[in-house]
Design a protein around this motif. Sequence first.
Motif, PDB file in Angstrom:
ATOM      1  N   ALA A 165       0.825  -1.209   0.000  1.00  0.00           N
ATOM      2  CA  ALA A 165       0.000   0.000   0.000  1.00  0.00           C
ATOM      3  C   ALA A 165       0.860   1.261   0.000  1.00  0.00           C
ATOM      4  O   ALA A 165       0.358   2.351  -0.256  1.00  0.00           O
ATOM      5  N   GLY A 166       2.151   1.144   0.276  1.00  0.00           N
ATOM      6  CA  GLY A 166       3.029   2.312   0.354  1.00  0.00           C
ATOM      7  C   GLY A 166       2.918   2.979   1.714  1.00  0.00           C
ATOM      8  O   GLY A 166       1.952   2.806   2.438  1.00  0.00           O
ATOM      9  N   GLY A 167       3.902   3.774   2.057  1.00  0.00           N
ATOM     10  CA  GLY A 167       3.895   4.434   3.355  1.00  0.00           C
ATOM     11  C   GLY A 167       4.174   3.449   4.469  1.00  0.00           C
ATOM     12  O   GLY A 167       4.704   2.365   4.258  1.00  0.00           O
ATOM     13  N   SER A 168       3.794   3.847   5.670  1.00  0.00           N
ATOM     14  CA  SER A 168       4.039   2.975   6.808  1.00  0.00           C
ATOM     15  C   SER A 168       2.852   3.001   7.757  1.00  0.00           C
ATOM     16  O   SER A 168       2.033   3.909   7.731  1.00  0.00           O
ATOM     17  N   LEU A 169       2.771   1.978   8.567  1.00  0.00           N
ATOM     18  CA  LEU A 169       1.785   1.898   9.629  1.00  0.00           C
ATOM     19  C   LEU A 169       2.570   1.779  10.918  1.00  0.00           C
ATOM     20  O   LEU A 169       3.443   0.914  11.040  1.00  0.00           O
ATOM     21  N   ASP A 170       2.294   2.650  11.848  1.00  0.00           N
ATOM     22  CA  ASP A 170       3.009   2.658  13.118  1.00  0.00           C
ATOM     23  C   ASP A 170       2.014   2.604  14.258  1.00  0.00           C
ATOM     24  O   ASP A 170       0.820   2.850  14.083  1.00  0.00           O
ATOM     25  N   ALA A 172      -1.252   5.722  10.056  1.00  0.00           N
ATOM     26  CA  ALA A 172      -0.568   5.551   8.772  1.00  0.00           C
ATOM     27  C   ALA A 172       0.153   6.837   8.415  1.00  0.00           C
ATOM     28  O   ALA A 172      -0.346   7.933   8.663  1.00  0.00           O
ATOM     29  N   THR A 173       1.324   6.663   7.835  1.00  0.00           N
ATOM     30  CA  THR A 173       2.055   7.790   7.264  1.00  0.00           C
ATOM     31  C   THR A 173       2.219   7.484   5.792  1.00  0.00           C
ATOM     32  O   THR A 173       3.035   6.656   5.399  1.00  0.00           O
ATOM     33  N   PRO A 174       1.368   8.116   4.962  1.00  0.00           N
ATOM     34  CA  PRO A 174       1.448   7.843   3.529  1.00  0.00           C
ATOM     35  C   PRO A 174       2.717   8.427   2.935  1.00  0.00           C
ATOM     36  O   PRO A 174       3.442   9.173   3.592  1.00  0.00           O
ATOM     37  N   GLY A 175       2.981   8.090   1.693  1.00  0.00           N
ATOM     38  CA  GLY A 175       4.154   8.629   1.007  1.00  0.00           C
ATOM     39  C   GLY A 175       4.175  10.157   1.025  1.00  0.00           C
ATOM     40  O   GLY A 175       5.215  10.771   1.088  1.00  0.00           O
TER      41      GLY A 175
END
Length: 153
Positions: A83-88, A114-117
């Motif tokens: 999905a791209g980005g990160s999940l923290d 989530a921190t998208p691109g």
Amino acid sequence: MTVELVGTAEHPPPTGEFATLYAQAQRFYAHQMRLLDTHDTGRWAETFTDDALLHLPSRPAPVRAHTALEDYARAGAARRRSAGGSLDHWVGLLDVRPQTDGSLHTRCSALAYATPGRGGPKALHVYVMEDVLVRSAGHWRIAHRRVTRDDLA
């Protein structure tokens, strides 16, 4: 003005031993969530006992033991990467209750964001995690975890 700390049977006043256990629990969760967020699924699964149960709101039955936990975390990591980005995750509002058998019963809130691109972080879910932590080979490990969506807790 002097503030006196008065404890109850349910909430004893802070002691050196309790403060140490509380700090250990905080470090445990910081470490465990970091492993999950960096997709270190093998080491994340090792933070659970071999016979641990993990109850999740998205699954009808609990996930059992290391192999299933590692597979579950690995699948989630693959979805996040595609999905791209990160999940923290952020863990707070930690309540620690030492038990007479040496285990710790804990309850905390976990924020998944989530921190998208592009753009800033976006809160996705708030969960309540209720755990039973036990000592195993000199480390705290989860013997049982129940995750509930905060709006359903």
